[in-house]
Motif scaffolding. Structure first.
Motif, short mmCIF file in Angstrom:
data_model
loop_
_atom_site.label_atom_id
_atom_site.label_comp_id
_atom_site.label_asym_id
_atom_site.label_seq_id
_atom_site.Cartn_x
_atom_site.Cartn_y
_atom_site.Cartn_z
N GLY A 139 0.79 -1.23 0.00
CA GLY A 139 0.00 0.00 0.00
C GLY A 139 0.82 1.27 0.00
N SER B 102 0.58 3.48 -5.51
CA SER B 102 -0.60 3.11 -6.27
C SER B 102 -0.31 3.37 -7.73
CB SER B 102 -1.80 3.94 -5.81
OG SER B 102 -2.85 3.82 -6.73
N TYR C 94 -2.12 7.23 0.64
CA TYR C 94 -2.79 6.71 1.82
C TYR C 94 -4.28 6.89 1.63
CZ TYR C 94 1.85 7.20 3.86
OH TYR C 94 3.19 7.13 4.12
N SER C 95 -4.95 5.89 1.09
CA SER C 95 -6.39 5.99 0.86
C SER C 95 -7.15 5.55 2.10
CB SER C 95 -6.79 5.10 -0.32
OG SER C 95 -6.75 3.74 0.07
N GLU C 96 -8.46 5.67 2.06
CA GLU C 96 -9.28 5.25 3.19
C GLU C 96 -9.27 3.73 3.36
OE1 GLU C 96 -13.29 6.65 2.64
OE2 GLU C 96 -13.23 6.16 0.53
N GLN C 97 -8.82 2.98 2.36
CA GLN C 97 -8.72 1.53 2.47
C GLN C 97 -7.32 1.07 2.91
OE1 GLN C 97 -10.00 2.87 -0.56
NE2 GLN C 97 -12.10 2.64 0.19
N CYS C 98 -6.36 1.96 2.91
CA CYS C 98 -4.98 1.61 3.24
C CYS C 98 -4.86 1.15 4.69
CB CYS C 98 -4.07 2.82 3.01
SG CYS C 98 -2.33 2.49 3.36
N GLY C 99 -4.12 0.09 4.93
CA GLY C 99 -3.97 -0.44 6.27
C GLY C 99 -2.70 0.03 6.98
N SER D 159 -3.09 6.38 11.64
CA SER D 159 -3.02 5.41 10.55
C SER D 159 -3.47 6.10 9.27
CB SER D 159 -3.94 4.22 10.86
OG SER D 159 -5.29 4.64 10.81
N LYS E 206 -5.96 5.29 7.43
CA LYS E 206 -7.42 5.44 7.48
C LYS E 206 -7.82 6.63 8.34
CE LYS E 206 -8.37 0.57 6.76
NZ LYS E 206 -8.87 -0.67 7.34
N ASN F 39 -6.97 9.93 6.57
CA ASN F 39 -7.96 10.19 5.55
C ASN F 39 -9.26 10.70 6.18
OD1 ASN F 39 -10.25 9.34 3.59
ND2 ASN F 39 -8.38 9.17 2.35
N LYS G 193 -14.81 11.46 -2.83
CA LYS G 193 -13.72 10.78 -2.13
C LYS G 193 -12.42 11.52 -2.46
CE LYS G 193 -15.59 6.19 -1.71
NZ LYS G 193 -15.33 4.78 -1.84
#
Length: 164
Positions: free
Chosen positions: A87, A90, A99-104, A122, A124, A127, A144
């Motif tokens: 992650g 991209s 760092y997207s909202e799905q990134c862990g 984090s 998330k 974001n 988004k």
């Protein structure tokens, strides 16, 4: 157009370096957690990706070959794939740290307040904070966030220069 002297430019460069260095250290930690050895070639590739706006693996390979002729195209492709898997990059936003909202990713953003309170957010949470701020100010409705670019401060205010 902003006008600033040599000292302001050095401070700006230093802030930019710290941000990239922080990203670099976070990515290296993720690579180690995944069991990757941190080789000189991997570090060279990581530095090229973080410092350049490359649009393809081929472009990364050409830049890397100038630094180390021992880096092969396969090494570049493997490194890019690993960075995408953890992650850190991209392909949609070609080779920019994302760092997207799905990134862990944990510890993607560190916020330090004037009372020395430190928050480690984090990806998330970072974001979510940006989305909440944009929504509260009326800039965001149902969209988004695709990307965020942060420029170093070059203003003339004393309090800004002292934070560098």
């Amino acid at each position: 157009m902003a006008v600033y002297n040599k000292e302001d430019r050095k401070a700006s460069d230093a802030r930019s370096y710290r941000r990239t260095q922080m990203q670099r250290e976070l990515i290296v930690e993720k690579l180690k957690e995944r069991g990757c050895r941190i080789t000189k070639q991997r570090m060279t590739l990581l530095d090229i990706i973080l410092e350049s706006e490359c649009s393809s693996c081929k472009e990364i390979f050409y830049k890397a070959a100038k630094v180390d002729q021992g880096i092969g195209a396969a090494t570049v492709y493997r490194m890019v794939n690993v960075l995408e898997e953890i992650g850190a990059i991209s392909r949609k936003n070609m080779y920019k740290v994302a760092y997207s909202e799905q990134c862990g990713m944990e510890d993607a953003c560190i916020v330090v307040l004037d009372d020395d309170t430190v928050y480690h957010l984090s990806a998330k949470n970072w974001n979510a904070v940006v989305r909440a701020g944009l929504s509260a100010c009326g800039y965001l409705e149902n969209q988004k966030i695709v990307s965020i670019a942060i420029k170093p401060c070059v203003c003339e205010k004393e309090e800004c220069r002292n934070q560098a």
